[in-house]
Design a protein around this motif. Sequence first.
Motif, PDB file in Angstrom:
ATOM      1  N   LEU A  93      10.893  25.840  69.048  1.00  0.00           N
ATOM      2  CA  LEU A  93      11.804  26.854  68.523  1.00  0.00           C
ATOM      3  C   LEU A  93      11.277  28.262  68.777  1.00  0.00           C
ATOM      4  O   LEU A  93      12.064  29.186  69.020  1.00  0.00           O
ATOM      5  CB  LEU A  93      12.022  26.639  67.022  1.00  0.00           C
ATOM      6  N   TRP A  94       9.962  28.463  68.709  1.00  0.00           N
ATOM      7  CA  TRP A  94       9.413  29.779  69.019  1.00  0.00           C
ATOM      8  C   TRP A  94       9.690  30.145  70.476  1.00  0.00           C
ATOM      9  O   TRP A  94      10.103  31.272  70.777  1.00  0.00           O
ATOM     10  CB  TRP A  94       7.915  29.819  68.745  1.00  0.00           C
ATOM     11  N   LEU A  95       9.467  29.209  71.379  1.00  0.00           N
ATOM     12  CA  LEU A  95       9.720  29.490  72.791  1.00  0.00           C
ATOM     13  C   LEU A  95      11.207  29.753  73.035  1.00  0.00           C
ATOM     14  O   LEU A  95      11.575  30.611  73.853  1.00  0.00           O
ATOM     15  CB  LEU A  95       9.236  28.319  73.652  1.00  0.00           C
ATOM     16  N   ILE A  96      12.062  29.030  72.324  1.00  0.00           N
ATOM     17  CA  ILE A  96      13.504  29.273  72.446  1.00  0.00           C
ATOM     18  C   ILE A  96      13.856  30.663  71.917  1.00  0.00           C
ATOM     19  O   ILE A  96      14.683  31.376  72.501  1.00  0.00           O
ATOM     20  CB  ILE A  96      14.287  28.185  71.693  1.00  0.00           C
ATOM     21  N   ALA A  97      13.209  31.067  70.821  1.00  0.00           N
ATOM     22  CA  ALA A  97      13.485  32.390  70.247  1.00  0.00           C
ATOM     23  C   ALA A  97      13.143  33.508  71.232  1.00  0.00           C
ATOM     24  O   ALA A  97      13.866  34.500  71.335  1.00  0.00           O
ATOM     25  CB  ALA A  97      12.706  32.575  68.945  1.00  0.00           C
ATOM     26  N   THR A  98      12.029  33.357  71.952  1.00  0.00           N
ATOM     27  CA  THR A  98      11.650  34.404  72.909  1.00  0.00           C
ATOM     28  C   THR A  98      12.677  34.525  74.029  1.00  0.00           C
ATOM     29  O   THR A  98      12.882  35.624  74.563  1.00  0.00           O
ATOM     30  CB  THR A  98      10.268  34.099  73.522  1.00  0.00           C
ATOM     31  N   LYS A  99      13.308  33.415  74.378  1.00  0.00           N
ATOM     32  CA  LYS A  99      14.305  33.450  75.451  1.00  0.00           C
ATOM     33  C   LYS A  99      15.680  33.855  74.933  1.00  0.00           C
ATOM     34  O   LYS A  99      16.468  34.478  75.666  1.00  0.00           O
ATOM     35  CB  LYS A  99      14.370  32.088  76.152  1.00  0.00           C
ATOM     36  N   ASP A 100      15.987  33.510  73.682  1.00  0.00           N
ATOM     37  CA  ASP A 100      17.286  33.882  73.120  1.00  0.00           C
ATOM     38  C   ASP A 100      17.439  35.388  72.977  1.00  0.00           C
ATOM     39  O   ASP A 100      18.564  35.894  72.910  1.00  0.00           O
ATOM     40  CB  ASP A 100      17.472  33.227  71.750  1.00  0.00           C
ATOM     41  N   THR A 101      16.321  36.111  72.927  1.00  0.00           N
ATOM     42  CA  THR A 101      16.437  37.572  72.833  1.00  0.00           C
ATOM     43  C   THR A 101      17.160  38.146  74.049  1.00  0.00           C
ATOM     44  O   THR A 101      17.778  39.205  73.955  1.00  0.00           O
ATOM     45  CB  THR A 101      15.050  38.223  72.718  1.00  0.00           C
ATOM     46  N   ALA A 102      17.085  37.451  75.180  1.00  0.00           N
ATOM     47  CA  ALA A 102      17.772  37.935  76.380  1.00  0.00           C
ATOM     48  C   ALA A 102      19.280  37.972  76.181  1.00  0.00           C
ATOM     49  O   ALA A 102      19.979  38.782  76.811  1.00  0.00           O
ATOM     50  CB  ALA A 102      17.424  37.041  77.578  1.00  0.00           C
TER      51      ALA A 102
ATOM     52  N   ALA B  45      10.474  40.748  85.479  1.00  0.00           N
ATOM     53  CA  ALA B  45      10.888  40.263  84.160  1.00  0.00           C
ATOM     54  C   ALA B  45      10.548  38.789  83.999  1.00  0.00           C
ATOM     55  O   ALA B  45      10.087  38.358  82.932  1.00  0.00           O
ATOM     56  CB  ALA B  45      12.389  40.483  83.962  1.00  0.00           C
ATOM     57  N   GLY B  46      10.767  38.007  85.057  1.00  0.00           N
ATOM     58  CA  GLY B  46      10.426  36.594  84.998  1.00  0.00           C
ATOM     59  C   GLY B  46       8.941  36.373  84.754  1.00  0.00           C
ATOM     60  O   GLY B  46       8.549  35.488  83.989  1.00  0.00           O
ATOM     61  N   VAL B  47       8.112  37.191  85.400  1.00  0.00           N
ATOM     62  CA  VAL B  47       6.662  37.084  85.196  1.00  0.00           C
ATOM     63  C   VAL B  47       6.292  37.419  83.754  1.00  0.00           C
ATOM     64  O   VAL B  47       5.435  36.766  83.141  1.00  0.00           O
ATOM     65  CB  VAL B  47       5.921  38.010  86.182  1.00  0.00           C
ATOM     66  N   LEU B  48       6.943  38.431  83.183  1.00  0.00           N
ATOM     67  CA  LEU B  48       6.650  38.803  81.801  1.00  0.00           C
ATOM     68  C   LEU B  48       7.060  37.695  80.825  1.00  0.00           C
ATOM     69  O   LEU B  48       6.317  37.362  79.894  1.00  0.00           O
ATOM     70  CB  LEU B  48       7.372  40.105  81.445  1.00  0.00           C
ATOM     71  N   TYR B  49       8.238  37.106  81.047  1.00  0.00           N
ATOM     72  CA  TYR B  49       8.660  35.985  80.193  1.00  0.00           C
ATOM     73  C   TYR B  49       7.710  34.803  80.344  1.00  0.00           C
ATOM     74  O   TYR B  49       7.364  34.131  79.360  1.00  0.00           O
ATOM     75  CB  TYR B  49      10.085  35.553  80.545  1.00  0.00           C
ATOM     76  N   LEU B  50       7.285  34.535  81.579  1.00  0.00           N
ATOM     77  CA  LEU B  50       6.340  33.447  81.806  1.00  0.00           C
ATOM     78  C   LEU B  50       5.009  33.733  81.110  1.00  0.00           C
ATOM     79  O   LEU B  50       4.385  32.826  80.547  1.00  0.00           O
ATOM     80  CB  LEU B  50       6.116  33.248  83.306  1.00  0.00           C
TER      81      LEU B  50
ATOM     82  N   ILE C 147      -0.372  27.944  70.441  1.00  0.00           N
ATOM     83  CA  ILE C 147       0.176  26.715  69.855  1.00  0.00           C
ATOM     84  C   ILE C 147      -0.848  25.592  69.909  1.00  0.00           C
ATOM     85  O   ILE C 147      -1.035  24.843  68.939  1.00  0.00           O
ATOM     86  CB  ILE C 147       1.474  26.314  70.582  1.00  0.00           C
ATOM     87  N   ARG C 148      -1.556  25.467  71.039  1.00  0.00           N
ATOM     88  CA  ARG C 148      -2.573  24.416  71.144  1.00  0.00           C
ATOM     89  C   ARG C 148      -3.683  24.622  70.110  1.00  0.00           C
ATOM     90  O   ARG C 148      -4.184  23.664  69.520  1.00  0.00           O
ATOM     91  CB  ARG C 148      -3.162  24.404  72.558  1.00  0.00           C
ATOM     92  N   ALA C 149      -4.079  25.872  69.909  1.00  0.00           N
ATOM     93  CA  ALA C 149      -5.126  26.152  68.926  1.00  0.00           C
ATOM     94  C   ALA C 149      -4.653  25.790  67.515  1.00  0.00           C
ATOM     95  O   ALA C 149      -5.407  25.214  66.715  1.00  0.00           O
ATOM     96  CB  ALA C 149      -5.520  27.622  68.989  1.00  0.00           C
ATOM     97  N   ILE C 150      -3.399  26.123  67.196  1.00  0.00           N
ATOM     98  CA  ILE C 150      -2.853  25.793  65.875  1.00  0.00           C
ATOM     99  C   ILE C 150      -2.753  24.281  65.700  1.00  0.00           C
ATOM    100  O   ILE C 150      -3.102  23.733  64.646  1.00  0.00           O
ATOM    101  CB  ILE C 150      -1.471  26.452  65.683  1.00  0.00           C
TER     102      ILE C 150
ATOM    103  N   ILE D 140       4.588  35.422  78.354  1.00  0.00           N
ATOM    104  CA  ILE D 140       4.777  35.137  76.922  1.00  0.00           C
ATOM    105  C   ILE D 140       4.618  33.642  76.660  1.00  0.00           C
ATOM    106  O   ILE D 140       3.955  33.220  75.703  1.00  0.00           O
ATOM    107  CB  ILE D 140       6.170  35.601  76.461  1.00  0.00           C
ATOM    108  N   THR D 141       5.220  32.822  77.528  1.00  0.00           N
ATOM    109  CA  THR D 141       5.155  31.371  77.344  1.00  0.00           C
ATOM    110  C   THR D 141       3.731  30.858  77.473  1.00  0.00           C
ATOM    111  O   THR D 141       3.280  30.026  76.668  1.00  0.00           O
ATOM    112  CB  THR D 141       6.060  30.667  78.374  1.00  0.00           C
ATOM    113  N   LEU D 142       2.994  31.338  78.469  1.00  0.00           N
ATOM    114  CA  LEU D 142       1.626  30.861  78.673  1.00  0.00           C
ATOM    115  C   LEU D 142       0.718  31.236  77.507  1.00  0.00           C
ATOM    116  O   LEU D 142      -0.071  30.415  77.029  1.00  0.00           O
ATOM    117  CB  LEU D 142       1.072  31.432  79.985  1.00  0.00           C
TER     118      LEU D 142
END
Length: 240
Positions: free
Chosen positions: A167-176, A207-212, A222-225, A214-216
């Motif tokens: 859901l967090w990753l979806i939220a970052t993309k839904d802002t678009a 823009a694609g690099v910036l979104y990528l 997320i892995r640390a959590i 954020i995901t990375l």
Amino acid sequence: MDATLHLLSLTSPGWGGVLLGGLVASLQVAFGGYLLGLLIGTGGAAGKLWGGPILRDLLEVYTTVVRGVPELVLILILYYAGTDAVNQLMALAGLPSVDISGLAAGIFVIGVVQGAYSTEVLRGAILSIPPGQIEAARAYGMSPLLALRRVTLPAMLPFALPGLSNLWLIATKDTALLAVVGFAELTLVTRQAAGTTKAYMTFFLAAGVLYLGITLVSNLVIRAIEKRALRGMTRPGGAA
């Protein structure tokens, strides 16, 4: 290459600073909307599990409608109708209308959408908790709120993390999608930069690099959590 670097430079006449500003705005909306969605989802999950029949029916309508209607349509409805509804309530109360900022409206819109999905994620996570743990908390005399804080929430976290991470990753993309209502997030400023310079490939790739990025970065966090939340738990095969 020199021309590309010139266009992406952080100072005028380059557009790099504008793109980074749009990225910051996107992250603000995503983070705020995600937190609001978690609050709505926590209340929604509790209402669906322990609320009365009317509350459960209302929450079922909410989650069904939000998950069934395309997010772009929801954003248009909530953004414009929500702002109009607030001003109508202000008028009924005899108060002057308010100019709701794009940031606040964006957080509200993303939060309402995220809340429906968070409700189902958290409800499923709570149902995955062994019933004996909750029964033991009640046997010790814990109040419902205390049992929720000390037993239910910590125990459900490992079950909820995969869904909440998505859901967090979806939220970052839904802002678009907020670009359609004129909010100056990353996608809108990218389109403005590309339209002004006609360097569409350069700016949309940036823009694609910036979104990528954020995901990375999000995946690392997320892995640390997840590693911390799963510490001490028995994995399949008997490994801790």
